[in-house]
Every structure is written in C-alpha cells, then in structure tokens.
Design a protein around this motif. Sequence first.
Motif, PDB file in Angstrom:
ATOM      1  N   ARG A 207       0.833  -1.219   0.000  1.00 13.30           N
ATOM      2  CA  ARG A 207       0.000   0.000   0.000  1.00 13.30           C
ATOM      3  C   ARG A 207       0.861   1.260   0.000  1.00 13.30           C
ATOM      4  N   ASP A 208       1.853   1.289   0.881  1.00 11.44           N
ATOM      5  CA  ASP A 208       2.682   2.492   1.016  1.00 11.44           C
ATOM      6  C   ASP A 208       3.463   2.792  -0.254  1.00 11.44           C
ATOM      7  N   ASN A 209       3.611   1.796  -1.109  1.00 15.20           N
ATOM      8  CA  ASN A 209       4.373   1.997  -2.349  1.00 15.20           C
ATOM      9  C   ASN A 209       3.509   1.820  -3.597  1.00 15.20           C
ATOM     10  N   GLN A 210       2.192   1.828  -3.381  1.00 13.85           N
ATOM     11  CA  GLN A 210       1.224   1.681  -4.495  1.00 13.85           C
ATOM     12  C   GLN A 210       1.574   0.506  -5.416  1.00 13.85           C
ATOM     13  N   LEU A 211       1.936  -0.601  -4.793  1.00 12.00           N
ATOM     14  CA  LEU A 211       2.237  -1.811  -5.570  1.00 12.00           C
ATOM     15  C   LEU A 211       0.989  -2.695  -5.608  1.00 12.00           C
ATOM     16  N   PRO A 212       0.386  -2.894  -6.776  1.00 13.42           N
ATOM     17  CA  PRO A 212      -0.796  -3.762  -6.829  1.00 13.42           C
ATOM     18  C   PRO A 212      -0.415  -5.226  -6.561  1.00 13.42           C
ATOM     19  N   ILE A 213      -1.295  -5.927  -5.859  1.00 10.17           N
ATOM     20  CA  ILE A 213      -1.067  -7.346  -5.547  1.00 10.17           C
ATOM     21  C   ILE A 213      -2.105  -8.174  -6.306  1.00 10.17           C
ATOM     22  N   ILE A 214      -1.628  -9.048  -7.165  1.00 12.10           N
ATOM     23  CA  ILE A 214      -2.540  -9.946  -7.880  1.00 12.10           C
ATOM     24  C   ILE A 214      -2.513 -11.301  -7.191  1.00 12.10           C
ATOM     25  N   VAL A 215      -3.680 -11.848  -6.939  1.00 10.45           N
ATOM     26  CA  VAL A 215      -3.776 -13.174  -6.341  1.00 10.45           C
ATOM     27  C   VAL A 215      -4.384 -14.102  -7.376  1.00 10.45           C
ATOM     28  N   CYS A 216      -3.676 -15.170  -7.705  1.00 10.26           N
ATOM     29  CA  CYS A 216      -4.196 -16.067  -8.745  1.00 10.26           C
ATOM     30  C   CYS A 216      -3.765 -17.504  -8.486  1.00 10.26           C
ATOM     31  N   ASN A 217      -4.388 -18.394  -9.241  1.00 15.66           N
ATOM     32  CA  ASN A 217      -4.105 -19.827  -9.115  1.00 15.66           C
ATOM     33  C   ASN A 217      -2.871 -20.181  -9.935  1.00 15.66           C
ATOM     34  N   MET A 218      -1.852 -20.684  -9.257  1.00 18.28           N
ATOM     35  CA  MET A 218      -0.603 -20.998  -9.941  1.00 18.28           C
ATOM     36  C   MET A 218      -0.666 -22.305 -10.711  1.00 18.28           C
ATOM     37  N   PHE A 219      -1.696 -23.112 -10.435  1.00 20.93           N
ATOM     38  CA  PHE A 219      -1.748 -24.426 -11.071  1.00 20.93           C
ATOM     39  C   PHE A 219      -2.577 -24.451 -12.350  1.00 20.93           C
ATOM     40  N   LYS A 220      -3.140 -23.298 -12.713  1.00 19.25           N
ATOM     41  CA  LYS A 220      -3.913 -23.227 -13.952  1.00 19.25           C
ATOM     42  C   LYS A 220      -2.956 -22.902 -15.098  1.00 19.25           C
ATOM     43  N   GLU A 221      -2.940 -23.773 -16.079  1.00 18.52           N
ATOM     44  CA  GLU A 221      -2.004 -23.613 -17.186  1.00 18.52           C
ATOM     45  C   GLU A 221      -2.161 -22.259 -17.890  1.00 18.52           C
ATOM     46  N   ASN A 222      -1.058 -21.621 -18.210  1.00 20.12           N
ATOM     47  CA  ASN A 222      -1.022 -20.336 -18.928  1.00 20.12           C
ATOM     48  C   ASN A 222      -1.595 -19.165 -18.134  1.00 20.12           C
ATOM     49  N   ASN A 223      -1.913 -19.380 -16.879  1.00 14.62           N
ATOM     50  CA  ASN A 223      -2.604 -18.335 -16.113  1.00 14.62           C
ATOM     51  C   ASN A 223      -1.744 -17.080 -15.952  1.00 14.62           C
ATOM     52  N   LEU A 224      -0.471 -17.272 -15.623  1.00 15.79           N
ATOM     53  CA  LEU A 224       0.395 -16.100 -15.394  1.00 15.79           C
ATOM     54  C   LEU A 224       0.511 -15.261 -16.651  1.00 15.79           C
ATOM     55  N   VAL A 225       0.773 -15.913 -17.772  1.00 11.83           N
ATOM     56  CA  VAL A 225       0.941 -15.150 -19.021  1.00 11.83           C
ATOM     57  C   VAL A 225      -0.397 -14.547 -19.453  1.00 11.83           C
ATOM     58  N   ASP A 226      -1.487 -15.273 -19.240  1.00 13.12           N
ATOM     59  CA  ASP A 226      -2.808 -14.725 -19.594  1.00 13.12           C
ATOM     60  C   ASP A 226      -3.089 -13.453 -18.796  1.00 13.12           C
ATOM     61  N   ILE A 227      -2.775 -13.509 -17.508  1.00  9.70           N
ATOM     62  CA  ILE A 227      -3.068 -12.352 -16.648  1.00  9.70           C
ATOM     63  C   ILE A 227      -2.128 -11.187 -16.953  1.00  9.70           C
ATOM     64  N   LEU A 228      -0.851 -11.479 -17.023  1.00  7.28           N
ATOM     65  CA  LEU A 228       0.133 -10.392 -17.072  1.00  7.28           C
ATOM     66  C   LEU A 228       0.405  -9.843 -18.473  1.00  7.28           C
ATOM     67  N   ALA A 229       0.248 -10.684 -19.480  1.00 10.40           N
ATOM     68  CA  ALA A 229       0.533 -10.204 -20.838  1.00 10.40           C
ATOM     69  C   ALA A 229      -0.737  -9.914 -21.618  1.00 10.40           C
ATOM     70  N   LYS A 230      -1.812 -10.645 -21.297  1.00  5.81           N
ATOM     71  CA  LYS A 230      -3.024 -10.502 -22.123  1.00  5.81           C
ATOM     72  C   LYS A 230      -4.193  -9.894 -21.367  1.00  5.81           C
ATOM     73  N   ASP A 231      -4.016  -9.752 -20.050  1.00  6.79           N
ATOM     74  CA  ASP A 231      -5.093  -9.266 -19.193  1.00  6.79           C
ATOM     75  C   ASP A 231      -6.369 -10.100 -19.317  1.00  6.79           C
ATOM     76  N   THR A 232      -6.177 -11.405 -19.467  1.00 10.23           N
ATOM     77  CA  THR A 232      -7.316 -12.322 -19.348  1.00 10.23           C
ATOM     78  C   THR A 232      -6.997 -13.196 -18.137  1.00 10.23           C
ATOM     79  N   GLY A 233      -7.668 -14.304 -17.997  1.00 11.30           N
ATOM     80  CA  GLY A 233      -7.374 -15.169 -16.856  1.00 11.30           C
ATOM     81  C   GLY A 233      -8.109 -14.702 -15.622  1.00 11.30           C
TER      82      GLY A 233
END
Length: 239
Positions: A207-233
């Motif tokens: 909060r003090d550094n305005q860093l957004p925290i994303i909470v997601c399922n690490m076991f879902k295939e392609n989830n990280l790239v979908d969220i971070l590169a494509k804004d889906t997931g």
Amino acid sequence: MFSKAKKRVLVKFSGEAMAGDGGFGIDSTILRFIAKEIQLLVETGIEVGIVIGGGNIIRGVTASAGGIIRRTSGDYMGMLATVINAVAMQEALEHIGLDVRVQSALEIKEICESYIYRKAIRHLEKGRVVIFAAGTGNPFMTTDTAAVLRAVEIGAEVIVKATKVDGIYTKDPHKFKDAVKLDTINYEDALKEHIRVMDDTAIALARDNQLPIIVCNMFKENNLVDILAKDTGSYSIVK
Ligand code: GTP
C-alpha cells in the motif's frame, strides 16, 4: 483490468506449493510446471523476479512451536529452506533454457550471489530471471513481506501471489460454498478483513508503495501469461 502488458513483475510462490500432495520436499512435476509458466512470461518480454517460500522444508513458526528451537533460529532455518527452493527453481528454469540468477539476502557466496539491488536490475534488463532467496535476511518477517520488498526495490509494476486458489474470497472457498470471490479490493479493506492470502506487513508495504497485488491460481495452465501479458485469466487484485 490492466491498460497494457506488464514490463517487470515479481511472482511469489509458496514453498508448500512446491511439495505437491506429499506435503514435504520438492515435487519435480510441479517444478517443471512452474518453470514452463515462467518461460511463457519471459518469452513475451516480461522481466521476472521470483520469491519462493520455504514451508515445504521448514516453517519458522512451526519449528519453534515445540519450545526447543527459538523463533529467531526457526526463522533463519526457514530462510535457508528458501535458498534450497531457489536453487531447485534455478535448475528447473535453466533446464528449459532460461538465464537465471539467484541472489540471497544472507551471504552464501559458494551457492549464489548476494542480493545487490542494482545488480538484480541489470540481470532483469538482460532478460535473466532473478530469484530472490533467504527472505529479507531477517527473522520475524515472512517471505510475502520479502517478496513485496524486493518487488518495490526492483521497481516491479505488480506482485503476483501465486496460490492454490484463483483469487480472494470472503471466506475459505474450500470450506464454504457461499464464499464470494472479490475481483478488486483496496489495501485498507484487505488489511481490515485480514485476507489470508498475504500478511498485513506485506500488504501495508505494498500500500505504502502503491504496488498492486494480484492473487491467482498458480496451477492453472497459462494463467500467469494470460493475466500479465493478455489481461485475461482469473484473479483478484488488491490496489
Ligand atoms: P554480467 O555482469 O552481465 O556478466 O552478469 P553475470 O551474472 O553473467 O556475471 P558474473 O561474472 O557476475 O557471474 C557469472 C556467474 O557466476 C553467474 O551464474 C552468477 O550467478 C555467478 N556468481 C556471481 N557472483 C557469485 C557469487 O558471489 N557466488 C556464487 N555462488 N555465484 C556467483
């Protein structure tokens, strides 16, 4: 939810997740899976820092619970556990061709580099994955706090808390059918509600550094790239 793909991120994995169903040690299938997910991120040009907990090997608090080991020593043992996980992850990532550096908050120079934030940034700029080991180097601090601290230091745009659930719920979704997923929650509410995905010290630092925290399922295939590169997931965000 994002305006553009991310440039630099820090991903935090729990140590427990590395253990798989066995609950202890390092499961090679999970290691391979996580490495592949990270590779997909790197291939899109995202710079990736990683923090891994140590709970699959030892938990500081639990280790001290029997009264034999003092909390401080238990926490240092936990930090050493994160170094083991970091080296394992480095091997897994290098196995599939990524360039990786491990930097430790405790000096263990025979095993890995020491943490130097300027050097970490240079590594990231050169497309190397940097794994930050040994927490903050201090007892009484979680690896979540270490992850937020490193994320802020390296100028990550977002921290991803990769968990076993796909976001933040009003109650434990594994126990309560009426648990509702919150897509967005602000820092103050996250602190007030004591959301269990991250400890209060870590959230307050974000909060003090305005860093957004994303909470997601690490076991879902392609989830990280979908969220971070494509804004889906599927995910929740604290911001
Ligand atoms: P550049 O500065 O871009 O060349 O980065 P580099 O990491 O490739 O160069 P460096 O010569 O610093 O490191 C070469 C290898 O040695 C890398 O795998 C580093 O992680 C490793 N290394 C660097 N310093 C240390 C250290 O203090 N201890 C250990 N164990 N390894 C180190």
